[in-house]
Scaffold this motif. Structure first.
Motif, PDB file in Angstrom:
ATOM      1  N   MET A   1      22.269  10.102   7.335  1.00  0.00           N
ATOM      2  CA  MET A   1      21.087  10.772   6.793  1.00  0.00           C
ATOM      3  C   MET A   1      20.011   9.730   6.480  1.00  0.00           C
ATOM      4  O   MET A   1      20.275   8.724   5.829  1.00  0.00           O
ATOM      5  N   LYS A   2      18.804   9.966   6.926  1.00  0.00           N
ATOM      6  CA  LYS A   2      17.721   9.026   6.724  1.00  0.00           C
ATOM      7  C   LYS A   2      17.230   9.073   5.278  1.00  0.00           C
ATOM      8  O   LYS A   2      17.004  10.144   4.717  1.00  0.00           O
ATOM      9  N   THR A   3      17.084   7.893   4.671  1.00  0.00           N
ATOM     10  CA  THR A   3      16.599   7.815   3.303  1.00  0.00           C
ATOM     11  C   THR A   3      15.077   7.849   3.288  1.00  0.00           C
ATOM     12  O   THR A   3      14.423   7.095   4.012  1.00  0.00           O
ATOM     13  N   LEU A   4      14.535   8.708   2.477  1.00  0.00           N
ATOM     14  CA  LEU A   4      13.083   8.825   2.388  1.00  0.00           C
ATOM     15  C   LEU A   4      12.509   7.679   1.566  1.00  0.00           C
ATOM     16  O   LEU A   4      13.110   7.239   0.587  1.00  0.00           O
ATOM     17  N   PRO A   5      11.328   7.167   1.937  1.00  0.00           N
ATOM     18  CA  PRO A   5      10.672   6.134   1.132  1.00  0.00           C
ATOM     19  C   PRO A   5      10.381   6.654  -0.273  1.00  0.00           C
ATOM     20  O   PRO A   5      10.018   7.822  -0.448  1.00  0.00           O
ATOM     21  N   VAL A   6      10.544   5.783  -1.252  1.00  0.00           N
ATOM     22  CA  VAL A   6      10.296   6.171  -2.642  1.00  0.00           C
ATOM     23  C   VAL A   6       8.856   5.819  -3.002  1.00  0.00           C
ATOM     24  O   VAL A   6       8.412   4.684  -2.797  1.00  0.00           O
ATOM     25  N   VAL A   7       8.121   6.790  -3.544  1.00  0.00           N
ATOM     26  CA  VAL A   7       6.718   6.585  -3.891  1.00  0.00           C
ATOM     27  C   VAL A   7       6.449   7.166  -5.277  1.00  0.00           C
ATOM     28  O   VAL A   7       7.257   7.917  -5.835  1.00  0.00           O
ATOM     29  N   HIS A   8       5.288   6.807  -5.806  1.00  0.00           N
ATOM     30  CA  HIS A   8       4.794   7.430  -7.032  1.00  0.00           C
ATOM     31  C   HIS A   8       3.399   7.964  -6.761  1.00  0.00           C
ATOM     32  O   HIS A   8       2.524   7.225  -6.282  1.00  0.00           O
ATOM     33  N   TYR A   9       3.188   9.256  -7.049  1.00  0.00           N
ATOM     34  CA  TYR A   9       1.862   9.846  -6.916  1.00  0.00           C
ATOM     35  C   TYR A   9       1.108   9.687  -8.231  1.00  0.00           C
ATOM     36  O   TYR A   9       1.649   9.934  -9.313  1.00  0.00           O
ATOM     37  N   THR A  10      -0.145   9.292  -8.124  1.00  0.00           N
ATOM     38  CA  THR A  10      -1.000   9.126  -9.295  1.00  0.00           C
ATOM     39  C   THR A  10      -1.114  10.442 -10.057  1.00  0.00           C
ATOM     40  O   THR A  10      -1.215  11.514  -9.451  1.00  0.00           O
ATOM     41  N   ASP A  11      -1.092  10.344 -11.386  1.00  0.00           N
ATOM     42  CA  ASP A  11      -1.275  11.550 -12.192  1.00  0.00           C
ATOM     43  C   ASP A  11      -2.570  12.242 -11.799  1.00  0.00           C
ATOM     44  O   ASP A  11      -3.611  11.601 -11.590  1.00  0.00           O
ATOM     45  N   ALA A  12      -2.521  13.555 -11.694  1.00  0.00           N
ATOM     46  CA  ALA A  12      -3.640  14.333 -11.149  1.00  0.00           C
ATOM     47  C   ALA A  12      -4.937  14.122 -11.927  1.00  0.00           C
ATOM     48  O   ALA A  12      -6.026  14.148 -11.342  1.00  0.00           O
ATOM     49  N   TYR A  13      -4.848  13.874 -13.237  1.00  0.00           N
ATOM     50  CA  TYR A  13      -6.067  13.723 -14.024  1.00  0.00           C
ATOM     51  C   TYR A  13      -6.893  12.523 -13.563  1.00  0.00           C
ATOM     52  O   TYR A  13      -8.127  12.583 -13.535  1.00  0.00           O
ATOM     53  N   LEU A  14      -6.236  11.427 -13.176  1.00  0.00           N
ATOM     54  CA  LEU A  14      -6.958  10.224 -12.779  1.00  0.00           C
ATOM     55  C   LEU A  14      -7.655  10.373 -11.437  1.00  0.00           C
ATOM     56  O   LEU A  14      -8.553   9.602 -11.115  1.00  0.00           O
ATOM     57  N   LEU A  15      -7.253  11.339 -10.646  1.00  0.00           N
ATOM     58  CA  LEU A  15      -7.868  11.545  -9.336  1.00  0.00           C
ATOM     59  C   LEU A  15      -9.143  12.366  -9.415  1.00  0.00           C
ATOM     60  O   LEU A  15      -9.995  12.271  -8.531  1.00  0.00           O
ATOM     61  N   ALA A  16      -9.278  13.161 -10.456  1.00  0.00           N
ATOM     62  CA  ALA A  16     -10.490  13.980 -10.626  1.00  0.00           C
ATOM     63  C   ALA A  16     -10.805  14.090 -12.111  1.00  0.00           C
ATOM     64  O   ALA A  16     -10.802  15.195 -12.681  1.00  0.00           O
ATOM     65  N   PRO A  17     -11.092  12.970 -12.771  1.00  0.00           N
ATOM     66  CA  PRO A  17     -11.331  12.994 -14.222  1.00  0.00           C
ATOM     67  C   PRO A  17     -12.662  13.667 -14.552  1.00  0.00           C
ATOM     68  O   PRO A  17     -13.640  13.554 -13.804  1.00  0.00           O
ATOM     69  N   THR A  18     -12.694  14.352 -15.658  1.00  0.00           N
ATOM     70  CA  THR A  18     -13.926  14.993 -16.106  1.00  0.00           C
ATOM     71  C   THR A  18     -14.720  14.091 -17.042  1.00  0.00           C
ATOM     72  O   THR A  18     -15.878  14.386 -17.362  1.00  0.00           O
TER      73      THR A  18
ATOM     74  N   ILE B   1      -1.475   7.361  -4.257  1.00  0.00           N
ATOM     75  CA  ILE B   1      -0.053   7.176  -3.989  1.00  0.00           C
ATOM     76  C   ILE B   1       0.255   5.685  -3.986  1.00  0.00           C
ATOM     77  O   ILE B   1      -0.526   4.873  -3.490  1.00  0.00           O
ATOM     78  N   LEU B   2       1.381   5.310  -4.586  1.00  0.00           N
ATOM     79  CA  LEU B   2       1.798   3.914  -4.641  1.00  0.00           C
ATOM     80  C   LEU B   2       3.161   3.754  -3.976  1.00  0.00           C
ATOM     81  O   LEU B   2       4.089   4.508  -4.262  1.00  0.00           O
ATOM     82  N   PHE B   3       3.268   2.754  -3.111  1.00  0.00           N
ATOM     83  CA  PHE B   3       4.545   2.383  -2.516  1.00  0.00           C
ATOM     84  C   PHE B   3       5.153   1.181  -3.252  1.00  0.00           C
ATOM     85  O   PHE B   3       6.333   0.884  -3.088  1.00  0.00           O
ATOM     86  N   HIS B   4       4.332   0.495  -4.029  1.00  0.00           N
ATOM     87  CA  HIS B   4       4.788  -0.639  -4.841  1.00  0.00           C
ATOM     88  C   HIS B   4       4.163  -0.516  -6.219  1.00  0.00           C
ATOM     89  O   HIS B   4       3.041  -0.021  -6.367  1.00  0.00           O
ATOM     90  N   ARG B   5       4.877  -0.977  -7.226  1.00  0.00           N
ATOM     91  CA  ARG B   5       4.390  -0.850  -8.602  1.00  0.00           C
ATOM     92  C   ARG B   5       3.991  -2.186  -9.212  1.00  0.00           C
ATOM     93  O   ARG B   5       3.730  -2.281 -10.407  1.00  0.00           O
ATOM     94  N   GLY B   6       3.963  -3.221  -8.391  1.00  0.00           N
ATOM     95  CA  GLY B   6       3.595  -4.537  -8.896  1.00  0.00           C
ATOM     96  C   GLY B   6       4.046  -5.621  -7.949  1.00  0.00           C
ATOM     97  O   GLY B   6       4.371  -5.354  -6.781  1.00  0.00           O
ATOM     98  N   PHE B   7       4.104  -6.850  -8.468  1.00  0.00           N
ATOM     99  CA  PHE B   7       4.465  -7.979  -7.607  1.00  0.00           C
ATOM    100  C   PHE B   7       4.796  -9.200  -8.452  1.00  0.00           C
ATOM    101  O   PHE B   7       4.454  -9.285  -9.634  1.00  0.00           O
ATOM    102  N   PHE B   8       5.484 -10.134  -7.808  1.00  0.00           N
ATOM    103  CA  PHE B   8       5.695 -11.473  -8.358  1.00  0.00           C
ATOM    104  C   PHE B   8       4.859 -12.436  -7.533  1.00  0.00           C
ATOM    105  O   PHE B   8       4.786 -12.323  -6.309  1.00  0.00           O
ATOM    106  N   LEU B   9       4.249 -13.384  -8.194  1.00  0.00           N
ATOM    107  CA  LEU B   9       3.350 -14.331  -7.542  1.00  0.00           C
ATOM    108  C   LEU B   9       3.807 -15.762  -7.792  1.00  0.00           C
ATOM    109  O   LEU B   9       4.130 -16.124  -8.920  1.00  0.00           O
TER     110      LEU B   9
END
Length: 268
Positions: free
Chosen positions: A1-18, A247-255
């Motif tokens: 079974m193929k594993t789906l990529p794990v993502v995080h969708y931005t909270d809806a309020y931040l995409l169309a803030p009033t 949508i985010l595929f990564h939540r940060g990084f090491f530098l």
């Protein structure tokens, strides 16, 4: 079974803030001073795209010292001024914003005297000690079940930290955020705090020498000249993706600036 990529969708309020997205920036030193400028540029770009932009409040109880000049974004004329006050006064004049500076440490006592107890959509921490991160986490944990629809509802925490030539950025959610149904991706609504993921490392980190430097030359033996600005720009890019792409595929990084290497942190 193929594993789906794990993502995080931005909270809806931040995409169309009033209203302008509210940001609490905690720490206005090496990284914080650089990141504040990135946030101002982001604000201008959002306005050009017909979004309400950002409203930033800076928390810092430290004063500008001679050792801060050059590595941090301060001038000789600002020595002795509170860091947050100096930065905000300059940015408000330059960008025409009405952002605020709180010349106090970010704490429960400080927040208790503020409207809505200082709540914001986004918290960004640029602090020096692990204990400061644990204190921030304890405050934000109290917001985890805070699920009203008021405009200052806490949603995300981004933490930036570094040593001499290495650093990391990690984005977390304040509680679990509702995710849309998806057949292409496996969604993750809760991104754990940095204090959960790296508790052991953070508890050991404060054993290192954190004595303030007396000069810029001494400060440069502890932190590379460009580590803070590099972290700030890459962290701001992560926020820009959060706001603009949804949508985010990564939540940060090491530098590792010495070796010019980065390692992304996956969502799942």
């Amino acid at each position: 079974m193929k594993t789906l990529p794990v993502v995080h969708y931005t909270d809806a309020y931040l995409l169309a803030p009033t209203n302008p997205i509210t940001v609490n920036l905690i720490g206005a030193g090496g990284t914080g001073s650089q990141l504040l400028t990135c946030l101002a540029r982001m604000h201008q770009a959002m306005l050009a795209l017909n979004f309400p932009g950002l409203h930033v409040t800076v928390f810092d109880d430290d004063e500008v010292s001679p050792a801060n000049l050059g590595r941090q974004l301060f001038s000789e004329a600002e020595i002795g001024m509170n860091k947050g006050v100096a930065l905000i006064a300059r940015l408000n004049r330059f960008f025409g914003t009405a952002w605020k500076a709180i010349p106090q440490r970010f704490s429960r006592d400080t927040l208790s005297g503020m409207k809505d107890e200082g709540a914001a959509n986004l918290y960004v921490s640029c602090v020096d000690t692990a204990q400061s991160r644990f204190d921030i986490a304890a405050i934000l944990q109290g917001y985890a079940g805070f699920r009203t629809y008021q405009r200052s509802r806490p949603l995300y925490w981004m933490d930036l930290g570094n040593s001499k030539s290495t650093g990391q950025v990690l984005l977390s959610t304040v509680g679990e955020l509702k995710q849309p149904d998806s057949q292409r991706y496996q969604t993750q609504g809760r991104l754990p705090f940095v204090t959960e993921m790296f508790r052991g490392l953070l508890e050991q980190a404060d054993a290192a020498d954190s004595t303030p430097s007396c000069s810029l030359a001494e400060a440069l033996t502890k932190q590379d000249l460009f580590i803070n600005s590099t972290l700030a720009n890459m962290g701001a890019s992560l926020l820009w993706s959060l706001f603009r792409e949804g949508i985010l595929f990564h939540r940060g990084f090491f530098l590792n600036l010495h070796d010019f290497r980065t390692q992304p942190v996956n969502i799942g």
